[in-house]
Design a protein around this motif. Sequence first.
Motif, PDB file in Angstrom:
ATOM      1  N   ALA A   1       3.921  11.325   0.371  1.00  0.00           N
ATOM      2  CA  ALA A   1       5.144  10.611   0.767  1.00  0.00           C
ATOM      3  C   ALA A   1       5.533   9.708  -0.382  1.00  0.00           C
ATOM      4  CB  ALA A   1       4.898   9.806   2.028  1.00  0.00           C
ATOM      5  N   GLY A   2       6.679   9.975  -1.027  1.00  0.00           N
ATOM      6  CA  GLY A   2       7.125   9.170  -2.165  1.00  0.00           C
ATOM      7  C   GLY A   2       7.194  10.023  -3.415  1.00  0.00           C
ATOM      8  N   ALA A   3       8.410  10.221  -3.925  1.00  0.00           N
ATOM      9  CA  ALA A   3       8.605  10.988  -5.163  1.00  0.00           C
ATOM     10  C   ALA A   3       8.895  10.052  -6.329  1.00  0.00           C
ATOM     11  CB  ALA A   3       9.727  12.000  -4.987  1.00  0.00           C
TER      12      ALA A   3
ATOM     13  N   VAL B   1       4.364   7.645  -9.298  1.00  0.00           N
ATOM     14  CA  VAL B   1       2.967   7.872  -8.899  1.00  0.00           C
ATOM     15  C   VAL B   1       2.866   9.096  -7.992  1.00  0.00           C
ATOM     16  CG1 VAL B   1       0.991   6.839  -7.716  1.00  0.00           C
ATOM     17  CG2 VAL B   1       2.420   5.447  -9.226  1.00  0.00           C
TER      18      VAL B   1
ATOM     19  N   ARG C   1      15.654   1.094 -15.539  1.00  0.00           N
ATOM     20  CA  ARG C   1      14.531   0.326 -16.081  1.00  0.00           C
ATOM     21  C   ARG C   1      13.759   1.152 -17.117  1.00  0.00           C
ATOM     22  NH1 ARG C   1      10.847  -1.205 -11.333  1.00  0.00           N
ATOM     23  NH2 ARG C   1      11.383   0.884 -10.720  1.00  0.00           N
ATOM     24  N   ALA C   2      12.856   0.483 -17.808  1.00  0.00           N
ATOM     25  CA  ALA C   2      11.957   1.175 -18.738  1.00  0.00           C
ATOM     26  C   ALA C   2      10.555   0.632 -18.492  1.00  0.00           C
ATOM     27  CB  ALA C   2      12.381   0.899 -20.166  1.00  0.00           C
ATOM     28  N   SER C   3       9.538   1.389 -18.854  1.00  0.00           N
ATOM     29  CA  SER C   3       8.158   0.943 -18.619  1.00  0.00           C
ATOM     30  C   SER C   3       7.332   1.079 -19.888  1.00  0.00           C
ATOM     31  CB  SER C   3       7.492   1.806 -17.533  1.00  0.00           C
ATOM     32  OG  SER C   3       8.230   1.736 -16.347  1.00  0.00           O
TER      33      SER C   3
ATOM     34  N   ALA D   1      14.606  12.112   3.474  1.00  0.00           N
ATOM     35  CA  ALA D   1      13.889  12.286   4.745  1.00  0.00           C
ATOM     36  C   ALA D   1      12.713  11.305   4.849  1.00  0.00           C
ATOM     37  CB  ALA D   1      13.377  13.721   4.836  1.00  0.00           C
ATOM     38  N   PRO D   2      12.959  10.040   5.275  1.00  0.00           N
ATOM     39  CA  PRO D   2      11.839   9.098   5.354  1.00  0.00           C
ATOM     40  C   PRO D   2      10.768   9.551   6.344  1.00  0.00           C
ATOM     41  CG  PRO D   2      13.849   8.167   6.319  1.00  0.00           C
ATOM     42  CD  PRO D   2      14.233   9.456   5.676  1.00  0.00           C
TER      43      PRO D   2
ATOM     44  N   ALA E   1       2.530   7.248  -1.316  1.00  0.00           N
ATOM     45  CA  ALA E   1       2.930   6.644  -2.612  1.00  0.00           C
ATOM     46  C   ALA E   1       4.351   6.135  -2.402  1.00  0.00           C
ATOM     47  CB  ALA E   1       2.845   7.678  -3.721  1.00  0.00           C
TER      48      ALA E   1
ATOM     49  N   LEU F   1       9.038 -11.054  -7.170  1.00  0.00           N
ATOM     50  CA  LEU F   1       7.674 -10.781  -7.647  1.00  0.00           C
ATOM     51  C   LEU F   1       6.630 -11.380  -6.720  1.00  0.00           C
ATOM     52  CD1 LEU F   1       8.303 -11.523 -11.434  1.00  0.00           C
ATOM     53  CD2 LEU F   1       8.448  -9.328 -10.237  1.00  0.00           C
TER      54      LEU F   1
ATOM     55  N   ALA G   1      -1.686   5.258  -2.830  1.00  0.00           N
ATOM     56  CA  ALA G   1      -1.684   5.314  -4.303  1.00  0.00           C
ATOM     57  C   ALA G   1      -0.488   4.540  -4.832  1.00  0.00           C
ATOM     58  CB  ALA G   1      -1.624   6.764  -4.782  1.00  0.00           C
ATOM     59  N   GLY G   2      -0.639   3.985  -6.053  1.00  0.00           N
ATOM     60  CA  GLY G   2       0.463   3.266  -6.697  1.00  0.00           C
ATOM     61  C   GLY G   2       0.758   1.947  -6.013  1.00  0.00           C
TER      62      GLY G   2
ATOM     63  N   LEU H   1       2.628   0.245 -13.249  1.00  0.00           N
ATOM     64  CA  LEU H   1       2.724   1.702 -13.211  1.00  0.00           C
ATOM     65  C   LEU H   1       1.470   2.336 -13.805  1.00  0.00           C
ATOM     66  CD1 LEU H   1       4.318   4.229 -12.675  1.00  0.00           C
ATOM     67  CD2 LEU H   1       5.591   3.838 -14.770  1.00  0.00           C
TER      68      LEU H   1
HETATM   69  C1  LIG Z   1      10.476  -6.184 -13.150  1.00  0.00           C
HETATM   70  C2  LIG Z   1       9.401  -5.153 -13.206  1.00  0.00           C
HETATM   71  C3  LIG Z   1       9.000  -4.629 -14.457  1.00  0.00           C
HETATM   72  C4  LIG Z   1       7.961  -3.684 -14.507  1.00  0.00           C
HETATM   73  N1  LIG Z   1       7.542  -3.220 -15.738  1.00  0.00           N
HETATM   74  C5  LIG Z   1       6.476  -2.371 -15.811  1.00  0.00           C
HETATM   75  C6  LIG Z   1       5.969  -1.901 -17.076  1.00  0.00           C
HETATM   76  O1  LIG Z   1       6.486  -2.198 -18.147  1.00  0.00           O
HETATM   77  N2  LIG Z   1       4.872  -1.082 -17.063  1.00  0.00           N
HETATM   78  C7  LIG Z   1       4.263  -0.718 -15.900  1.00  0.00           C
HETATM   79  O2  LIG Z   1       3.220  -0.030 -15.942  1.00  0.00           O
HETATM   80  N3  LIG Z   1       4.751  -1.127 -14.690  1.00  0.00           N
HETATM   81  C8  LIG Z   1       5.826  -1.930 -14.621  1.00  0.00           C
HETATM   82  N4  LIG Z   1       6.300  -2.347 -13.406  1.00  0.00           N
HETATM   83  C9  LIG Z   1       5.697  -1.809 -12.182  1.00  0.00           C
HETATM   84  C10 LIG Z   1       6.242  -0.438 -11.847  1.00  0.00           C
HETATM   85  O3  LIG Z   1       7.661  -0.440 -11.848  1.00  0.00           O
HETATM   86  C11 LIG Z   1       5.732   0.005 -10.458  1.00  0.00           C
HETATM   87  O4  LIG Z   1       4.329  -0.162 -10.463  1.00  0.00           O
HETATM   88  C12 LIG Z   1       6.044   1.481 -10.212  1.00  0.00           C
HETATM   89  O5  LIG Z   1       7.440   1.711 -10.156  1.00  0.00           O
HETATM   90  C13 LIG Z   1       5.425   1.928  -8.870  1.00  0.00           C
HETATM   91  O6  LIG Z   1       5.631   3.307  -8.719  1.00  0.00           O
HETATM   92  P1  LIG Z   1       5.341   3.985  -7.298  1.00  0.00           P
HETATM   93  O7  LIG Z   1       5.601   5.453  -7.529  1.00  0.00           O
HETATM   94  O8  LIG Z   1       4.011   3.573  -6.781  1.00  0.00           O
HETATM   95  O9  LIG Z   1       6.406   3.360  -6.286  1.00  0.00           O
HETATM   96  P2  LIG Z   1       7.995   3.382  -6.304  1.00  0.00           P
HETATM   97  O10 LIG Z   1       8.472   3.546  -7.708  1.00  0.00           O
HETATM   98  O11 LIG Z   1       8.404   2.182  -5.555  1.00  0.00           O
HETATM   99  O12 LIG Z   1       8.387   4.709  -5.486  1.00  0.00           O
HETATM  100  C14 LIG Z   1       8.234   4.788  -4.087  1.00  0.00           C
HETATM  101  C15 LIG Z   1       8.950   6.035  -3.575  1.00  0.00           C
HETATM  102  O13 LIG Z   1       8.667   6.161  -2.169  1.00  0.00           O
HETATM  103  C16 LIG Z   1       9.870   6.497  -1.470  1.00  0.00           C
HETATM  104  N5  LIG Z   1       9.729   6.055  -0.072  1.00  0.00           N
HETATM  105  C17 LIG Z   1       9.803   4.798   0.423  1.00  0.00           C
HETATM  106  N6  LIG Z   1       9.601   4.805   1.770  1.00  0.00           N
HETATM  107  C18 LIG Z   1       9.376   6.098   2.131  1.00  0.00           C
HETATM  108  C19 LIG Z   1       9.094   6.765   3.359  1.00  0.00           C
HETATM  109  N7  LIG Z   1       9.005   6.104   4.539  1.00  0.00           N
HETATM  110  N8  LIG Z   1       8.940   8.111   3.352  1.00  0.00           N
HETATM  111  C20 LIG Z   1       9.033   8.833   2.196  1.00  0.00           C
HETATM  112  N9  LIG Z   1       9.307   8.243   0.995  1.00  0.00           N
HETATM  113  C21 LIG Z   1       9.456   6.900   0.955  1.00  0.00           C
HETATM  114  C22 LIG Z   1      10.965   5.786  -2.255  1.00  0.00           C
HETATM  115  O14 LIG Z   1      12.228   6.395  -2.029  1.00  0.00           O
HETATM  116  C23 LIG Z   1      10.475   5.982  -3.682  1.00  0.00           C
HETATM  117  O15 LIG Z   1      10.942   7.201  -4.239  1.00  0.00           O
HETATM  118  C24 LIG Z   1       7.334  -3.261 -13.317  1.00  0.00           C
HETATM  119  C25 LIG Z   1       7.778  -3.752 -12.068  1.00  0.00           C
HETATM  120  C26 LIG Z   1       8.800  -4.693 -12.015  1.00  0.00           C
HETATM  121  C27 LIG Z   1       9.241  -5.234 -10.683  1.00  0.00           C
END
Ligand SMILES: Cc1cc2nc3c(=O)[nH]c(=O)nc-3n(C[C@H](O)[C@H](O)[C@H](O)COP(=O)(O)OP(=O)(O)OC[C@H]3O[C@@H](n4cnc5c(N)ncnc54)[C@H](O)[C@@H]3O)c2cc1C
Length: 413
Positions: A17-19, A22, A55-57, A142-143, A172, A279, A295-296, A310
């Motif tokens: 769950a989550g594209a 991560v 954004r960029a990471s 599709a949540p 995720a 934050l 995860a993530g 990330l």
């Molecule tokens: C200001 C800022 C700067 C950052 N800079 C960095 C950096 O330089 N380097 C770094 O390593 N990290 C950085 N980070 C952290 C990084 O952005 C996050 O750790 C990362 O985006 C997390 O990825 P994720 O895939 O776990 O979650 P997310 O990117 O939040 O993705 C979650 C996904 O789950 C989906 N979703 C949500 N609810 C549901 C549901 N009920 N059912 C199905 N899908 C669902 C969403 O649509 C989304 O696609 C930063 C964060 C912030 C706030």
Amino acid sequence: MVERTRKEQPGTDIVIAGAGYVGLATAVALKSSAPHLGVTVIDAAPAGVWRNDTRASAIAAAASRMLDRLGCWDAILPEAQPINEMTVTDSRTSDPVRPVFLTFNGEIEPGEPFAHMVENRVLNASLRAKAEELGIEFIEGAPVNGIEQGEAHLTVRYADGKSLRTRLLIAADGVKSRLRDMAGIKTVNWEYGQSGIVCTVSHERPHHGRAEEHFLPAGPFAILPLKGNRSSLVWTERTDDAERLINDDDFVFEHELELRFGLKLGELHVEGPRKSFPLGLTLARDFVKPRFALAGDAAHGIHPIAGQGLNLGFKDAAALAETIVDADRLGLDIGSIAVLERYQTWRRFDTVQMGVTTDVLNRLFSNDNVPVRALRDFGLGLVERMPRLKGFFIRQAAGLSTTAPKLLQGQPI
Ligand SMILES: Cc1cc2nc3c(=O)[nH]c(=O)nc-3n(C[C@H](O)[C@H](O)[C@H](O)COP(=O)(O)OP(=O)(O)OC[C@H]3O[C@@H](n4cnc5c(N)ncnc54)[C@H](O)[C@@H]3O)c2cc1C
């Protein structure tokens, strides 16, 4: 391999769950190491939404080794900016000069920088293309809105009353994870009262791959180099000030920006939207339950002071994929708690350690108290004079350790 244990309910081995980054990295790592496993990714957002992520990471060396092993890095590299050098300053916004307290030289091996800056849309596009090439199924817009525990499976319910049976559900779904709540997993969590303003700026002169972190009284102000004469900013302010700043007109915003950025790279212009992210620190008390793993950011949301959020998530993806693939090769049940506990043990200590480190750094550096400033500047100066300690910090930031999952060491699972 799609199993159809009940005619009316489709099924698959693993649902993610989550594209986001991560979820996609986990899916690609699993499917490229164990192609016979059925993997379906379900996301709440409609297809294509990630193209709008401006954004960029900072992608640490270990994460780029994993992306390379997964066949994604070649598409990313032409648009990735190596971080060749990093400088750290500690001053007030109004100080005319920002003395440099700490410098890092960016290479961990000859020709391999400790991190690259990558725009999120580039990262997402390459992971997504690889996932599609591997035949991973996507259900989007599709949540996931319900989970039911069966004996040897879970039923995952999503939009419009549809459902899917699975042997393992990986959540995720980001820091506000609904799936974590549905699984009854509690968190330790607090807000910092700070927000990170994120935007891209173009400037007249080249940055030469130098990243800068300025510790200012409201929090860290990071300038991170992108391809071309552009940089990505992560600018920490108190939440009410951040809201005011992102809603101010361009003239006021660029003036405030110049006060912090300086004019050493010439005239500045903000490109695209400015966004702010509240934050906080969120750590899940458990990472796993029977047939369920986090995860993530769903497992840990940390302060971006060290740009590691990330990268922690990529470590989860690599460790979880390795745990599942090893168990599958041994003929074990991939959703059993005995298998999933290996993943939890592997990842929890590192995550808590990073969460605590970023929390302490943020408290120490988002602070204008004179004795605290003197103490931290003494500490920075000490590290600057100890090349071996600096080398240790660089390797930590690069995510390199002998206990890292195989993918992060650039090896196949
Ligand atoms: C200001 C800022 C700067 C950052 N800079 C960095 C950096 O330089 N380097 C770094 O390593 N990290 C950085 N980070 C952290 C990084 O952005 C996050 O750790 C990362 O985006 C997390 O990825 P994720 O895939 O776990 O979650 P997310 O990117 O939040 O993705 C979650 C996904 O789950 C989906 N979703 C949500 N609810 C549901 C549901 N009920 N059912 C199905 N899908 C669902 C969403 O649509 C989304 O696609 C930063 C964060 C912030 C706030």
